[in-house]
Design a protein around this motif. Sequence first.
Motif, short mmCIF file in Angstrom:
data_model
loop_
_atom_site.label_atom_id
_atom_site.label_comp_id
_atom_site.label_asym_id
_atom_site.label_seq_id
_atom_site.Cartn_x
_atom_site.Cartn_y
_atom_site.Cartn_z
N LEU A 18 0.79 -1.11 0.00
CA LEU A 18 0.10 -0.05 0.14
C LEU A 18 0.75 1.37 0.03
N GLY A 19 2.15 1.28 0.51
CA GLY A 19 3.08 2.32 0.75
C GLY A 19 3.46 2.73 -0.69
N PHE A 20 3.65 1.56 -1.40
CA PHE A 20 4.31 1.90 -2.70
C PHE A 20 3.21 2.33 -3.69
N LEU A 21 2.15 1.93 -3.64
CA LEU A 21 0.74 2.47 -4.23
C LEU A 21 0.55 4.04 -3.89
N LEU A 22 0.62 4.21 -2.54
CA LEU A 22 0.26 5.71 -2.18
C LEU A 22 1.46 6.77 -2.82
N CYS A 23 2.82 6.12 -2.56
CA CYS A 23 3.70 6.87 -3.21
C CYS A 23 3.45 7.29 -4.82
N TRP A 24 3.17 6.25 -5.37
CA TRP A 24 2.92 6.27 -6.76
C TRP A 24 1.67 7.23 -7.42
N ILE A 25 0.78 7.14 -6.47
CA ILE A 25 -0.31 8.10 -6.77
C ILE A 25 -0.05 9.68 -6.35
N ALA A 26 0.94 9.83 -5.37
CA ALA A 26 1.48 11.08 -5.01
C ALA A 26 2.27 11.66 -6.16
N GLY A 27 2.99 10.79 -6.64
CA GLY A 27 3.77 11.29 -7.79
C GLY A 27 2.91 11.79 -9.16
N ASP A 28 2.06 10.88 -9.40
CA ASP A 28 0.95 11.00 -10.47
C ASP A 28 0.17 12.25 -10.32
N LEU A 29 -0.37 12.33 -8.95
CA LEU A 29 -1.16 13.45 -8.64
C LEU A 29 -0.28 14.94 -8.76
N THR A 30 0.91 14.87 -8.25
CA THR A 30 1.76 16.16 -8.35
C THR A 30 2.07 16.54 -10.01
N ASN A 31 2.22 15.51 -10.71
CA ASN A 31 2.48 15.46 -12.05
C ASN A 31 1.24 16.11 -12.62
N PHE A 32 0.10 15.87 -12.46
CA PHE A 32 -1.32 16.54 -13.06
C PHE A 32 -1.40 17.85 -12.44
N ILE A 33 -1.02 18.05 -11.00
CA ILE A 33 -1.11 19.71 -10.70
C ILE A 33 -0.29 20.16 -11.55
N GLY A 34 1.08 19.88 -11.54
CA GLY A 34 2.08 20.46 -12.40
C GLY A 34 1.76 20.93 -13.91
N CYS A 35 1.08 19.93 -14.50
CA CYS A 35 0.57 19.96 -15.97
C CYS A 35 -0.42 21.03 -15.93
N TYR A 36 -1.29 21.07 -15.12
CA TYR A 36 -2.54 22.16 -14.94
C TYR A 36 -2.09 23.41 -14.77
N LEU A 37 -1.19 23.56 -13.58
CA LEU A 37 -0.75 24.86 -13.28
C LEU A 37 0.06 25.56 -14.47
N THR A 38 0.78 24.93 -15.17
CA THR A 38 1.59 25.45 -16.19
C THR A 38 1.03 25.47 -17.64
N ASN A 39 -0.08 25.17 -17.75
CA ASN A 39 -0.83 25.10 -18.89
C ASN A 39 -0.05 24.15 -19.99
N GLN A 40 0.10 23.11 -19.66
CA GLN A 40 0.88 21.98 -20.52
C GLN A 40 -0.34 21.71 -21.71
N LEU A 41 0.15 21.22 -22.64
CA LEU A 41 -0.58 20.88 -24.00
C LEU A 41 -1.79 19.95 -23.12
N PRO A 42 -2.86 19.86 -23.83
CA PRO A 42 -4.09 19.22 -23.51
C PRO A 42 -3.85 17.55 -23.37
N ILE A 43 -2.76 17.17 -24.36
CA ILE A 43 -2.55 15.73 -24.26
C ILE A 43 -1.68 15.43 -23.20
N GLN A 44 -0.82 16.16 -22.57
CA GLN A 44 -0.21 16.30 -21.45
C GLN A 44 -1.07 15.88 -20.28
N ILE A 45 -1.97 17.00 -20.23
CA ILE A 45 -3.08 16.80 -19.00
C ILE A 45 -3.74 15.39 -18.96
N ALA A 46 -4.10 15.12 -20.48
CA ALA A 46 -5.08 14.04 -20.45
C ALA A 46 -4.21 12.62 -19.96
#
Length: 78
Positions: A18-46
Amino acid sequence: SQIYTACQNGRVDQALSLGFLLCWIAGDLTNFIGCYLTNQLPIQIATAIFYVNMDIIMISQFVYYKLKNQMTKRKIFQ
């Protein structure tokens, strides 16, 4: 393929922690937030949204099989 294999054998709770999965989702969530906040291309956000959804599926699968396997063990020992 990980999700499909885990559904077939029902042992996802022994393959991942579970710890591995929680770290994994934390990384993917921060990636999404970064993509959204920096106005990345729609394909990157998708793509970021796709990865977060796959993480949610894997965590749900982990919890489901963890509970299912615990219930099975209790029935055997009673």
